[in-house]
Design a protein around this motif. Sequence first.
Motif, PDB file in Angstrom:
ATOM      1  N   GLY A 100       0.779  -1.224   0.000  1.00 23.51           N
ATOM      2  CA  GLY A 100       0.000   0.000   0.000  1.00 23.51           C
ATOM      3  C   GLY A 100       0.807   1.267   0.000  1.00 23.51           C
ATOM      4  O   GLY A 100       0.382   2.260   0.599  1.00 23.51           O
ATOM      5  N   ILE A 101       1.978   1.250  -0.647  1.00 20.97           N
ATOM      6  CA  ILE A 101       2.826   2.447  -0.666  1.00 20.97           C
ATOM      7  C   ILE A 101       2.790   3.065  -2.059  1.00 20.97           C
ATOM      8  O   ILE A 101       3.011   2.369  -3.048  1.00 20.97           O
ATOM      9  N   THR A 102       2.544   4.349  -2.106  1.00 24.25           N
ATOM     10  CA  THR A 102       2.501   5.078  -3.367  1.00 24.25           C
ATOM     11  C   THR A 102       3.399   6.295  -3.279  1.00 24.25           C
ATOM     12  O   THR A 102       3.303   7.064  -2.322  1.00 24.25           O
ATOM     13  N   GLN A 103       4.271   6.455  -4.274  1.00 23.77           N
ATOM     14  CA  GLN A 103       5.119   7.629  -4.332  1.00 23.77           C
ATOM     15  C   GLN A 103       4.675   8.532  -5.471  1.00 23.77           C
ATOM     16  O   GLN A 103       4.280   8.059  -6.538  1.00 23.77           O
ATOM     17  N   SER A 104       4.772   9.838  -5.236  1.00 22.24           N
ATOM     18  CA  SER A 104       4.476  10.780  -6.316  1.00 22.24           C
ATOM     19  C   SER A 104       5.367  12.004  -6.204  1.00 22.24           C
ATOM     20  O   SER A 104       5.721  12.410  -5.088  1.00 22.24           O
ATOM     21  N   PRO A 105       5.794  12.572  -7.334  1.00 19.37           N
ATOM     22  CA  PRO A 105       5.606  12.024  -8.669  1.00 19.37           C
ATOM     23  C   PRO A 105       6.539  10.837  -8.911  1.00 19.37           C
ATOM     24  O   PRO A 105       7.393  10.552  -8.081  1.00 19.37           O
ATOM     25  N   ARG A 106       6.394  10.152 -10.023  1.00 20.52           N
ATOM     26  CA  ARG A 106       7.292   9.045 -10.349  1.00 20.52           C
ATOM     27  C   ARG A 106       8.539   9.547 -11.061  1.00 20.52           C
ATOM     28  O   ARG A 106       9.606   8.944 -10.962  1.00 20.52           O
ATOM     29  N   HIS A 107       8.385  10.623 -11.772  1.00 13.15           N
ATOM     30  CA  HIS A 107       9.517  11.236 -12.472  1.00 13.15           C
ATOM     31  C   HIS A 107       9.384  12.752 -12.340  1.00 13.15           C
ATOM     32  O   HIS A 107       8.271  13.289 -12.381  1.00 13.15           O
ATOM     33  N   LYS A 108      10.537  13.417 -12.172  1.00 15.20           N
ATOM     34  CA  LYS A 108      10.509  14.872 -12.126  1.00 15.20           C
ATOM     35  C   LYS A 108      11.841  15.423 -12.593  1.00 15.20           C
ATOM     36  O   LYS A 108      12.903  14.916 -12.206  1.00 15.20           O
ATOM     37  N   VAL A 109      11.763  16.459 -13.405  1.00 14.47           N
ATOM     38  CA  VAL A 109      12.941  17.215 -13.812  1.00 14.47           C
ATOM     39  C   VAL A 109      12.753  18.622 -13.280  1.00 14.47           C
ATOM     40  O   VAL A 109      11.702  19.226 -13.470  1.00 14.47           O
ATOM     41  N   THR A 110      13.761  19.117 -12.589  1.00 14.45           N
ATOM     42  CA  THR A 110      13.654  20.437 -12.002  1.00 14.45           C
ATOM     43  C   THR A 110      14.956  21.194 -12.196  1.00 14.45           C
ATOM     44  O   THR A 110      15.991  20.597 -12.514  1.00 14.45           O
ATOM     45  N   GLU A 111      14.891  22.495 -11.974  1.00 14.66           N
ATOM     46  CA  GLU A 111      16.087  23.307 -12.159  1.00 14.66           C
ATOM     47  C   GLU A 111      16.813  23.524 -10.838  1.00 14.66           C
ATOM     48  O   GLU A 111      16.192  23.548  -9.761  1.00 14.66           O
ATOM     49  N   THR A 112      18.101  23.691 -10.923  1.00 15.98           N
ATOM     50  CA  THR A 112      18.915  23.989  -9.741  1.00 15.98           C
ATOM     51  C   THR A 112      18.352  25.201  -9.014  1.00 15.98           C
ATOM     52  O   THR A 112      17.995  26.206  -9.639  1.00 15.98           O
ATOM     53  N   GLY A 113      18.262  25.062  -7.702  1.00 17.93           N
ATOM     54  CA  GLY A 113      17.806  26.178  -6.870  1.00 17.93           C
ATOM     55  C   GLY A 113      16.318  26.198  -6.587  1.00 17.93           C
ATOM     56  O   GLY A 113      15.861  26.976  -5.746  1.00 17.93           O
ATOM     57  N   THR A 114      15.559  25.341  -7.245  1.00 19.22           N
ATOM     58  CA  THR A 114      14.112  25.328  -6.998  1.00 19.22           C
ATOM     59  C   THR A 114      13.786  24.339  -5.874  1.00 19.22           C
ATOM     60  O   THR A 114      14.490  23.348  -5.679  1.00 19.22           O
ATOM     61  N   PRO A 115      12.706  24.593  -5.152  1.00 16.20           N
ATOM     62  CA  PRO A 115      12.280  23.638  -4.120  1.00 16.20           C
ATOM     63  C   PRO A 115      11.508  22.485  -4.772  1.00 16.20           C
ATOM     64  O   PRO A 115      10.818  22.668  -5.773  1.00 16.20           O
ATOM     65  N   VAL A 116      11.656  21.299  -4.186  1.00 17.06           N
ATOM     66  CA  VAL A 116      10.973  20.106  -4.701  1.00 17.06           C
ATOM     67  C   VAL A 116      10.433  19.314  -3.521  1.00 17.06           C
ATOM     68  O   VAL A 116      11.127  19.155  -2.516  1.00 17.06           O
ATOM     69  N   THR A 117       9.215  18.833  -3.637  1.00 18.45           N
ATOM     70  CA  THR A 117       8.643  17.978  -2.599  1.00 18.45           C
ATOM     71  C   THR A 117       8.195  16.662  -3.207  1.00 18.45           C
ATOM     72  O   THR A 117       7.477  16.639  -4.212  1.00 18.45           O
ATOM     73  N   LEU A 118       8.651  15.579  -2.599  1.00 13.49           N
ATOM     74  CA  LEU A 118       8.242  14.241  -2.983  1.00 13.49           C
ATOM     75  C   LEU A 118       7.302  13.708  -1.914  1.00 13.49           C
ATOM     76  O   LEU A 118       7.505  13.940  -0.717  1.00 13.49           O
ATOM     77  N   ARG A 119       6.309  12.969  -2.370  1.00 21.71           N
ATOM     78  CA  ARG A 119       5.302  12.473  -1.431  1.00 21.71           C
ATOM     79  C   ARG A 119       5.314  10.961  -1.373  1.00 21.71           C
ATOM     80  O   ARG A 119       5.433  10.277  -2.401  1.00 21.71           O
ATOM     81  N   CYS A 120       5.183  10.443  -0.150  1.00 23.41           N
ATOM     82  CA  CYS A 120       5.010   9.013   0.074  1.00 23.41           C
ATOM     83  C   CYS A 120       3.710   8.821   0.832  1.00 23.41           C
ATOM     84  O   CYS A 120       3.503   9.433   1.892  1.00 23.41           O
ATOM     85  N   HIS A 121       2.853   7.997   0.300  1.00 29.25           N
ATOM     86  CA  HIS A 121       1.543   7.747   0.895  1.00 29.25           C
ATOM     87  C   HIS A 121       1.372   6.260   1.161  1.00 29.25           C
ATOM     88  O   HIS A 121       1.647   5.428   0.290  1.00 29.25           O
ATOM     89  N   GLN A 122       0.935   5.913   2.354  1.00 33.76           N
ATOM     90  CA  GLN A 122       0.676   4.509   2.693  1.00 33.76           C
ATOM     91  C   GLN A 122      -0.741   4.371   3.214  1.00 33.76           C
ATOM     92  O   GLN A 122      -1.312   5.299   3.784  1.00 33.76           O
ATOM     93  N   THR A 123      -1.302   3.210   3.004  1.00 32.16           N
ATOM     94  CA  THR A 123      -2.709   2.999   3.328  1.00 32.16           C
ATOM     95  C   THR A 123      -2.915   2.077   4.533  1.00 32.16           C
ATOM     96  O   THR A 123      -4.051   1.800   4.903  1.00 32.16           O
ATOM     97  N   GLU A 124      -1.817   1.599   5.160  1.00 32.16           N
ATOM     98  CA  GLU A 124      -1.958   0.570   6.186  1.00 32.16           C
ATOM     99  C   GLU A 124      -1.567   1.026   7.583  1.00 32.16           C
ATOM    100  O   GLU A 124      -1.347   0.205   8.462  1.00 32.16           O
ATOM    101  N   ASN A 125      -1.432   2.339   7.786  1.00 31.68           N
ATOM    102  CA  ASN A 125      -1.193   2.907   9.119  1.00 31.68           C
ATOM    103  C   ASN A 125       0.062   2.385   9.808  1.00 31.68           C
ATOM    104  O   ASN A 125       0.100   2.240  11.038  1.00 31.68           O
TER     105      ASN A 125
END
Lengths: 112, 113
Positions: free
Chosen positions: A3-28
């Motif tokens: 029950g683990i989902t990561q998003s996004p699966r792919h990301k291209v970003t520029e140097t100096g920008t903020p980036v947030t990756l998410r991990c979601h689980q459904t089983e507490n």
Amino acid sequence: DAGITQSPRHKVTETGTPVTLRCHQTENHRYMYWYRQDPGHGLRLIHYSYGVKDTDKGEVSDGYSVSRSKTEDFLLTLESATSSQTSVYFCAIRVQANTEAFFGQGTRLTVV
Amino acid sequence: GENVEQHPSTLSVQEGDSAVIKCTYSDSASNYFPWYKQELGKRPQLIIDIRSNVGEKKDQRIAVTLNKTAKHFSLHITETQPEDSAVYFCAAYSGGGADGLTFGKGTHLIIQP
């Protein structure tokens, strides 16, 4: 997939920008982890969480921060992305501290 | 902290032969040793694990052995098949907290037809 989902699966970003990756689980599950995987280095722990609002640093935490405001979500933030943070990021959960880790599908991050 | 060394980094074997991957650990308090298989572009997945109160564990064609005195453990794959081609990671859990799972750097196993 535990029950683990990561998003996004792919990301291209520029140097100096903020980036947030998410991990979601459904089983507490209590324990959640962020790893990065680079050739020749295996899996290295960035940050981990042992409960809501309870987080701690891992081996390679510089340049990263995390938050866990709900049991099901564990966020990894790169405050100002650098090229050295180009990597594949895996989220994982563990049912107990001394049991196996179950991994998400991974996020491939490229910083240009 | 715990340090896990894994050898070799690349292993090429003929289909049908056996493959052995070895890991050493530094913390004598480590008590849990999982092995993961990662196929290209996929997530690592647990294939077998062993705890410190056991010397050997088998699951069909794979087995893991543990020598606590020498602080090393090994993965054995018999009758290798093309689908065994992957990167294999060992890990050791040294206890004492929620982090404690340290991974080796991985072994790229190549099965030659």
